[in-house]
Design an enzyme around this catalytic site. Structure first.
Site, mmCIF file in Angstrom:
data_model
loop_
_atom_site.group_PDB
_atom_site.id
_atom_site.type_symbol
_atom_site.label_atom_id
_atom_site.label_comp_id
_atom_site.label_asym_id
_atom_site.label_seq_id
_atom_site.Cartn_x
_atom_site.Cartn_y
_atom_site.Cartn_z
ATOM 1 N N CYS A 153 0.873 -1.181 0.000
ATOM 2 C CA CYS A 153 0.000 0.000 0.000
ATOM 3 C C CYS A 153 0.902 1.221 0.000
ATOM 4 O O CYS A 153 1.441 1.600 1.039
ATOM 5 C CB CYS A 153 -0.930 0.013 1.202
ATOM 6 S SG CYS A 153 -1.964 1.499 1.298
ATOM 7 N N ASN A 173 0.220 4.486 -0.558
ATOM 8 C CA ASN A 173 -0.287 5.640 0.190
ATOM 9 C C ASN A 173 -0.163 5.409 1.694
ATOM 10 O O ASN A 173 0.184 6.313 2.451
ATOM 11 C CB ASN A 173 -1.745 5.906 -0.185
ATOM 12 C CG ASN A 173 -1.891 6.443 -1.590
ATOM 13 O OD1 ASN A 173 -1.120 7.280 -2.034
ATOM 14 N ND2 ASN A 173 -2.899 5.955 -2.307
ATOM 15 N N ASN A 213 0.484 -6.277 -5.187
ATOM 16 C CA ASN A 213 -0.903 -6.686 -5.314
ATOM 17 C C ASN A 213 -1.204 -6.877 -6.801
ATOM 18 O O ASN A 213 -0.589 -6.230 -7.648
ATOM 19 C CB ASN A 213 -1.858 -5.609 -4.770
ATOM 20 C CG ASN A 213 -1.613 -5.284 -3.317
ATOM 21 O OD1 ASN A 213 -1.407 -6.164 -2.507
ATOM 22 N ND2 ASN A 213 -1.638 -4.006 -2.996
ATOM 23 N N ASN A 245 -7.074 -5.682 -8.079
ATOM 24 C CA ASN A 245 -7.454 -4.271 -8.099
ATOM 25 C C ASN A 245 -7.783 -3.909 -9.541
ATOM 26 O O ASN A 245 -7.008 -4.222 -10.454
ATOM 27 C CB ASN A 245 -6.299 -3.402 -7.595
ATOM 28 C CG ASN A 245 -5.925 -3.723 -6.162
ATOM 29 O OD1 ASN A 245 -6.455 -3.164 -5.218
ATOM 30 N ND2 ASN A 245 -4.991 -4.656 -5.985
ATOM 31 N N CYS A 303 -5.131 4.967 -4.818
ATOM 32 C CA CYS A 303 -4.487 3.664 -4.611
ATOM 33 C C CYS A 303 -3.091 3.780 -5.193
ATOM 34 O O CYS A 303 -2.922 3.840 -6.420
ATOM 35 C CB CYS A 303 -5.277 2.546 -5.283
ATOM 36 S SG CYS A 303 -4.501 0.912 -5.122
#
Length: 307
Positions: free
Chosen positions: A76, A78, A163, A197, A224
């Protein structure tokens, strides 16, 4: 009730992040606690960044990343920026190495307050993403959705940035597509054994694009970071853009640089602190800290009760 731990509500371009400090404990954020926190307006989040004591020499911390549905994510961007901002404010240190499910991440806070995260190299082979069947060329795979929208979306680029990501290239405004309707269908498509995603992306210049993302385990999100990285890499791979692009997400701009010297993807953007408190990692019960402006004491908020 287990011993409460400190946490902060933060955001990275509107990507809602809870940074939970579990250092010095053996506790973990329980999936039920994550879901309880995500269900409450005050603590609704896209990801929890759970900071644990380091287990690998040379790292500042082990960071576990938890989605709003209680599942665990590999990366992640962010949220990592939020962790850097929080720890830099606490310690004065500007450079960090974190261990995550996706591997080691390096990050640093710049003098202008923005944070750069080295997201590592992208995974471009179908087995790395992963896909359920072989595709020799992941710049465009055979997948389409319709007739929810016109024109039909098809042939996404796919990549892993810790991801799985699928990027559908469009010519119209990214806001003209019902991503909330087809996002969950594609997230759970059989071609993605670990779910994915789903982003729609529109190139606006050789060094700029706009994207919207349906995030695996979260839903629609204002930002994202790993999707922005995957879109930038895919834009360069399909010769739609160069390797250094500004990616505009609903929350603002991210600068993405797919470095040719070592194949690493660097993401630069802001992180903002909102408020802090304590939470029970087993139940999701929480209390806000005293607000400096009012001097008011925190009120406990049991999970399932209105804030």
């Amino acid at each position: 009730m287990t011993h409460p731990i400190p946490f902060a509500r933060m955001n990275g371009l509107g990507n809602e992040i809870l940074v939970a400090d579990l250092r010095g404990t053996s506790a973990r954020i329980a999936p039920d606690a994550a879901r309880a926190l995500a269900a409450r307006p005050a603590t609704r989040f896209d990801q929890i960044m759970a900071i644990h004591d380091p287990r690998t020499a040379g790292t500042a911390a082990l960071v576990r990343i938890i989605n709003a549905d209680g599942s665990e994510a590999g990366a992640c961007g962010n949220g990592t920026r939020c962790v850097v901002h929080a720890l830099a404010s606490e310690t004065g240190i500007k450079d960090f190495v974190f261990e995550t499910k996706a591997g080691l991440l390096e990050a640093h806070e710049r003098p202008d307050g923005l944070v750069t995260v080295d997201m590592g190299p992208p995974g471009l082979d179908w087995r790395q993403i992963p896909l359920a069947e072989e595709f020799a060329d992941t710049r465009a795979i055979e997948l389409q959705i319709g007739p929810i929208d016109a024109p039909v979306l098809h042939s996404p680029s796919v990549a892993s940035m810790g991801n799985p990501h699928a990027i559908f290239w469009v010519k119209n405004d990214v806001w003209s597509y019902a991503l909330d309707r087809f996002g969950p269908i594609l997230e759970n498509h059989p071609i993605f054994p670990d779910r994915a995603n789903i982003s729609i992306a529109r190139v606006t210049a050789d060094d700029a694009m706009a994207i919207r993302t349906w995030e695996r385990g979260v839903g629609l999100t204002r930002a994202c970071g790993s999707a922005a990285c995957a879109a930038a890499v895919s834009g360069a791979r399909t010769r739609r853009t160069g390797r250094r692009v500004t990616v505009t997400v609903p929350g603002g701009d991210l600068l993405i640089d797919w470095r040719s010297s070592d194949d690493h993807v660097l993401m630069t953007g802001p992180a903002e602190w909102e408020w802090s408190g304590t939470l029970d990692p087993a139940t999701g019960d929480f209390a806000r800290d005293i607000e400096p402006q009012t001097g008011q004491h925190p009120e406990p908020h049991p999970a399932g009760a209105a804030p």
